[in-house]
Design an enzyme around this catalytic site. Sequence first.
Site, PDB file in Angstrom:
ATOM      1  N   HIS A  82      -2.566  13.438  -5.792  1.00  0.00           N
ATOM      2  CA  HIS A  82      -3.733  12.814  -5.161  1.00  0.00           C
ATOM      3  C   HIS A  82      -4.587  12.104  -6.219  1.00  0.00           C
ATOM      4  O   HIS A  82      -5.764  12.440  -6.420  1.00  0.00           O
ATOM      5  CB  HIS A  82      -4.558  13.842  -4.391  1.00  0.00           C
ATOM      6  CG  HIS A  82      -5.416  13.229  -3.325  1.00  0.00           C
ATOM      7  ND1 HIS A  82      -5.716  13.868  -2.146  1.00  0.00           N
ATOM      8  CD2 HIS A  82      -6.048  12.025  -3.251  1.00  0.00           C
ATOM      9  CE1 HIS A  82      -6.491  13.091  -1.410  1.00  0.00           C
ATOM     10  NE2 HIS A  82      -6.702  11.964  -2.057  1.00  0.00           N
TER      11      HIS A  82
ATOM     12  N   ARG B  48      -3.053   9.780   3.671  1.00  0.00           N
ATOM     13  CA  ARG B  48      -3.197  11.207   3.874  1.00  0.00           C
ATOM     14  C   ARG B  48      -1.825  11.802   4.202  1.00  0.00           C
ATOM     15  O   ARG B  48      -1.063  11.240   4.999  1.00  0.00           O
ATOM     16  CB  ARG B  48      -4.151  11.513   5.045  1.00  0.00           C
ATOM     17  CG  ARG B  48      -5.616  11.411   4.689  1.00  0.00           C
ATOM     18  CD  ARG B  48      -6.031  12.485   3.664  1.00  0.00           C
ATOM     19  NE  ARG B  48      -7.409  12.356   3.236  1.00  0.00           N
ATOM     20  CZ  ARG B  48      -7.829  11.664   2.169  1.00  0.00           C
ATOM     21  NH1 ARG B  48      -6.961  11.011   1.410  1.00  0.00           N
ATOM     22  NH2 ARG B  48      -9.104  11.632   1.835  1.00  0.00           N
TER      23      ARG B  48
ATOM     24  N   GLU C 156      -2.645  20.532   0.176  1.00  0.00           N
ATOM     25  CA  GLU C 156      -2.862  20.161  -1.228  1.00  0.00           C
ATOM     26  C   GLU C 156      -3.503  21.311  -1.993  1.00  0.00           C
ATOM     27  O   GLU C 156      -4.530  21.828  -1.538  1.00  0.00           O
ATOM     28  CB  GLU C 156      -3.734  18.903  -1.307  1.00  0.00           C
ATOM     29  CG  GLU C 156      -3.015  17.685  -0.743  1.00  0.00           C
ATOM     30  CD  GLU C 156      -3.762  16.365  -0.952  1.00  0.00           C
ATOM     31  OE1 GLU C 156      -4.876  16.385  -1.501  1.00  0.00           O
ATOM     32  OE2 GLU C 156      -3.212  15.328  -0.567  1.00  0.00           O
TER      33      GLU C 156
HETATM   34  N1  LIG Z   1      -5.023   8.657  -2.280  1.00  0.00           N
HETATM   35  C1  LIG Z   1      -6.290   8.457  -2.487  1.00  0.00           C
HETATM   36  O1  LIG Z   1      -6.848   8.942  -3.447  1.00  0.00           O
HETATM   37  C2  LIG Z   1      -7.077   7.610  -1.539  1.00  0.00           C
HETATM   38  C3  LIG Z   1      -8.101   6.793  -2.006  1.00  0.00           C
HETATM   39  C4  LIG Z   1      -8.807   6.019  -1.093  1.00  0.00           C
HETATM   40  C5  LIG Z   1      -8.505   6.092   0.251  1.00  0.00           C
HETATM   41  N2  LIG Z   1      -7.527   6.942   0.661  1.00  0.00           N
HETATM   42  C6  LIG Z   1      -7.173   7.026   2.061  1.00  0.00           C
HETATM   43  O2  LIG Z   1      -6.646   5.788   2.466  1.00  0.00           O
HETATM   44  C7  LIG Z   1      -6.926   5.580   3.833  1.00  0.00           C
HETATM   45  C8  LIG Z   1      -7.522   4.206   4.026  1.00  0.00           C
HETATM   46  O3  LIG Z   1      -8.739   4.085   3.343  1.00  0.00           O
HETATM   47  P1  LIG Z   1      -9.614   2.769   3.543  1.00  0.00           P
HETATM   48  O4  LIG Z   1     -10.722   2.855   2.594  1.00  0.00           O
HETATM   49  O5  LIG Z   1      -8.747   1.595   3.534  1.00  0.00           O
HETATM   50  O6  LIG Z   1     -10.144   3.027   5.004  1.00  0.00           O
HETATM   51  P2  LIG Z   1     -10.508   1.939   6.089  1.00  0.00           P
HETATM   52  O7  LIG Z   1     -11.263   2.644   7.113  1.00  0.00           O
HETATM   53  O8  LIG Z   1     -11.103   0.745   5.424  1.00  0.00           O
HETATM   54  O9  LIG Z   1      -9.096   1.496   6.685  1.00  0.00           O
HETATM   55  C9  LIG Z   1      -8.346   2.272   7.568  1.00  0.00           C
HETATM   56  C10 LIG Z   1      -7.712   1.335   8.548  1.00  0.00           C
HETATM   57  O10 LIG Z   1      -6.797   2.075   9.335  1.00  0.00           O
HETATM   58  C11 LIG Z   1      -6.845   1.530  10.622  1.00  0.00           C
HETATM   59  N3  LIG Z   1      -6.250   2.429  11.591  1.00  0.00           N
HETATM   60  C12 LIG Z   1      -6.848   3.404  12.309  1.00  0.00           C
HETATM   61  N4  LIG Z   1      -5.952   3.981  13.126  1.00  0.00           N
HETATM   62  C13 LIG Z   1      -4.778   3.350  12.904  1.00  0.00           C
HETATM   63  C14 LIG Z   1      -3.491   3.508  13.458  1.00  0.00           C
HETATM   64  N5  LIG Z   1      -3.241   4.420  14.392  1.00  0.00           N
HETATM   65  N6  LIG Z   1      -2.526   2.696  13.015  1.00  0.00           N
HETATM   66  C15 LIG Z   1      -2.766   1.758  12.080  1.00  0.00           C
HETATM   67  N7  LIG Z   1      -3.975   1.569  11.531  1.00  0.00           N
HETATM   68  C16 LIG Z   1      -4.962   2.371  11.941  1.00  0.00           C
HETATM   69  C17 LIG Z   1      -8.283   1.226  10.850  1.00  0.00           C
HETATM   70  O11 LIG Z   1      -8.441   0.266  11.849  1.00  0.00           O
HETATM   71  C18 LIG Z   1      -8.698   0.692   9.502  1.00  0.00           C
HETATM   72  O12 LIG Z   1      -8.598  -0.709   9.450  1.00  0.00           O
HETATM   73  C19 LIG Z   1      -7.828   6.729   4.244  1.00  0.00           C
HETATM   74  O13 LIG Z   1      -7.047   7.732   4.825  1.00  0.00           O
HETATM   75  C20 LIG Z   1      -8.358   7.239   2.939  1.00  0.00           C
HETATM   76  O14 LIG Z   1      -8.731   8.573   3.027  1.00  0.00           O
HETATM   77  C21 LIG Z   1      -6.803   7.682  -0.213  1.00  0.00           C
HETATM   78  O1  LIG Z   2     -10.257   9.531   0.682  1.00  0.00           O
HETATM   79  C1  LIG Z   2     -10.462   9.301  -0.489  1.00  0.00           C
HETATM   80  O2  LIG Z   2     -11.485   8.746  -0.909  1.00  0.00           O
HETATM   81  C2  LIG Z   2      -9.413   9.646  -1.476  1.00  0.00           C
HETATM   82  O3  LIG Z   2      -8.420  10.397  -0.889  1.00  0.00           O
HETATM   83  C3  LIG Z   2      -9.936  10.235  -2.731  1.00  0.00           C
HETATM   84  O4  LIG Z   2     -10.027  11.609  -2.641  1.00  0.00           O
HETATM   85  P1  LIG Z   2     -10.611  12.400  -3.894  1.00  0.00           P
HETATM   86  O5  LIG Z   2     -12.044  12.137  -3.959  1.00  0.00           O
HETATM   87  O6  LIG Z   2     -10.319  13.835  -3.608  1.00  0.00           O
HETATM   88  O7  LIG Z   2      -9.892  11.890  -5.101  1.00  0.00           O
END
Ligand SMILES: NC(=O)c1ccc[n+]([C@@H]2O[C@H](COP(=O)([O-])OP(=O)(O)OC[C@H]3O[C@@H](n4cnc5c(N)ncnc54)[C@H](O)[C@@H]3O)[C@@H](O)[C@H]2O)c1
Ligand SMILES: O=C(O)[C@H](O)COP(=O)(O)O
Length: 637
Positions: free
Chosen positions: A373, A325, A354
């Site tokens: 994104h 994020r 965004e």
């Molecule tokens: N760019 C995209 O399109 C996209 C896609 C999927 C996920 N994401 C983002 O990626 C991130 C992770 O997703 P995920 O599915 O792995 O989630 P998840 O919940 O499986 O993993 C997140 C991890 O972060 C850890 N965490 C919490 N606070 C923390 C801190 N202060 N320092 C270090 N670690 C910490 C948690 O313990 C957890 O293990 C989320 O923010 C999600 O929104 C983005």
């Molecule tokens: O948190 C998520 O799952 C990702 O950031 C994906 O976001 P989106 O659905 O807007 O692509």
Amino acid sequence: MASSSTKPISTPPFTTTISSSSQPSTRSSLLSFLRNTTPTPISLKLSHSRNSFLNSHSSSSRSLSIKNATKTIESAETSRVSKVGGQDADSQETKPTILVSEKLGEAGLELLRSFGDVDCSYDLSQEDLCKKIASCDALIVRSGTKVTRQVFEAAKGKLKVVGRAGVGIDNVDLQAATEFGCLVVNAPTANTVAAAEHGIALLAAMARNVAQADASMKAGQWQRNKYVGVSLVGKTLAVMGFGKVGSEVARRAKGLGMQVIAHDPYAPADRARAIGVELVSFDQAISTADFISLHMPLTPSTEKVFNDDTFAKVKTGVRIINVARGGVIDEDALVRALDSGKVAQAALDVFTEEPPPKDSKLVQHERVTVTPHLGASTKEAQEGVAIEIAEAVVGALQGELAATAVNAPMVPAEVLSELAPYVVLAEKLGRLAVQLVAGGSGIKSAKVVYRSSRDPDDLDTRLLRAMITKGIIEPISDSFINLVNADFTAKQKGLRISEERVVVDTSPEFPIHSIQVQLSNVDSKFGSGVSEGGDISIEGRVKYGKPHLTRVGSFSVDVSLEGNLILCRQVDQPGMIGQVGNILGEQNVNVSFMSVGRTVQRRKAIMAIGVDEEPNQETLKKIGEVPAIEEFVFLKL
Ligand SMILES: NC(=O)c1ccc[n+]([C@@H]2O[C@H](COP(=O)([O-])OP(=O)(O)OC[C@H]3O[C@@H](n4cnc5c(N)ncnc54)[C@H](O)[C@@H]3O)[C@@H](O)[C@H]2O)c1
Ligand SMILES: O=C(O)[C@H](O)COP(=O)(O)O
């Protein structure tokens, strides 16, 4: 095993019971609680047709979470036709309206359309979203829709579930959702690999200047010396946030020959060890890494966790990848760190705002690679996410369980099915107790005593507590209570609910022997409902699957909790049952159950009478005029 214990409770010695009864409505009542609606045949039909958790314990061994959420502010009659929908539902039923505010995979849309009226309206302004939401039962969003408090307010109680088609729920005001009893579910697994692959793509593209070189060639140049990159093999990658995406990134980076360390205060060390990753402190991670990849959620504690101070501690020339994020980085600080050379390069998929402003220095920076994104944007991930969220939302609208509820407690499915009849009992006891309070209000403290042969740690009472809360609060306020908002609403109303678990020597086959609800520091309109300790006190049990009232104050009774209830305190003498039965019979009020409990023969007794219909005032007056009756109360169940 036991923290405290009492003697086994035996059948009350002076209890006589006359029974004639109808079927219990355990299942429909439980479903209705999960939806927070009035039980109806439709609820049952839908749950059966979808093989719901109530009649299929074994369909899944996953840990499921309650996902009610539904609620209705309409009358019971209205809700009967408007609360849920589906093709196999009763023809009079209105389908639920599901607003999809961002592009969703077709397979998910198809599933939604088979259940409700689907309105795909993309790019709505906040104002338009607020206008539309008032007629929607469910809203499905991705990361681009801000589901603010204003949206929940505008929903005016109709919105039952918000589905986030993805992982991050930082665009949904969870506190507001909870306050409004609206369930939030997400789709946390289907885009993990896509996000991890995008992280790796950015890592490699950044290290080899792919985007910059591509732009340069398209501008007619051939700059082989300018775009010399850095190698990945043997370099240290710090994965910040070792969750689903972080660990997949780690796995892939190891395949590229990188040394991988990770920081995550909540990640289990054995999971990291299994992938060959060392968990280290935040400072150790950022100060030793050549590449830092961010994978933590955006929360108040991670917001701008990468700031001037942090960048001061990183290895000079570090490269940063962010597919988590934008808000976890102070973007101005990153621009300063890039300008100073402290940070050599950054590859960013996510931004604080965004889309970011067109003139964003960060986006325009020569050493920054950006994508809009796209982490979750693969065909496979989008289809998967769409199906995952559609199933979760449809299930929530049907009052079933979801594995992905974000703002409701997790109650394993097998626990829930076992507790189902007690859930009905719990609400009825709460409802009865509050009706014994003179004036009905001013309740500040309720105590619930669960008697069970099981170890107190083995008894998950959150659902029962929520039901008792519902039973106590709903009859005296316009609040609706469900599992999402029960604790919040009780707290808000200044009602403290304490719980005690007492181990008794009964069959461990049943999770609970009895539930007692005590209300303290209130006056009672029915003195016999007050225990020796001065509290309004009632107790019930599940017998043959049906909720029964077994104690009122210090009197033992045994009456099935169905229809309505009349409690009379009388002088214990022959003919009382006949006299009251006659009065009710004259008014065509059908008696379903009668039970007399007494302390000492020929002294005082309590008569508990279950009635199918609500007696009119005249009938109640006649009962009160029976000379031997000292006090009575009519209670709606
Ligand atoms: N760019 C995209 O399109 C996209 C896609 C999927 C996920 N994401 C983002 O990626 C991130 C992770 O997703 P995920 O599915 O792995 O989630 P998840 O919940 O499986 O993993 C997140 C991890 O972060 C850890 N965490 C919490 N606070 C923390 C801190 N202060 N320092 C270090 N670690 C910490 C948690 O313990 C957890 O293990 C989320 O923010 C999600 O929104 C983005
Ligand atoms: O948190 C998520 O799952 C990702 O950031 C994906 O976001 P989106 O659905 O807007 O692509």
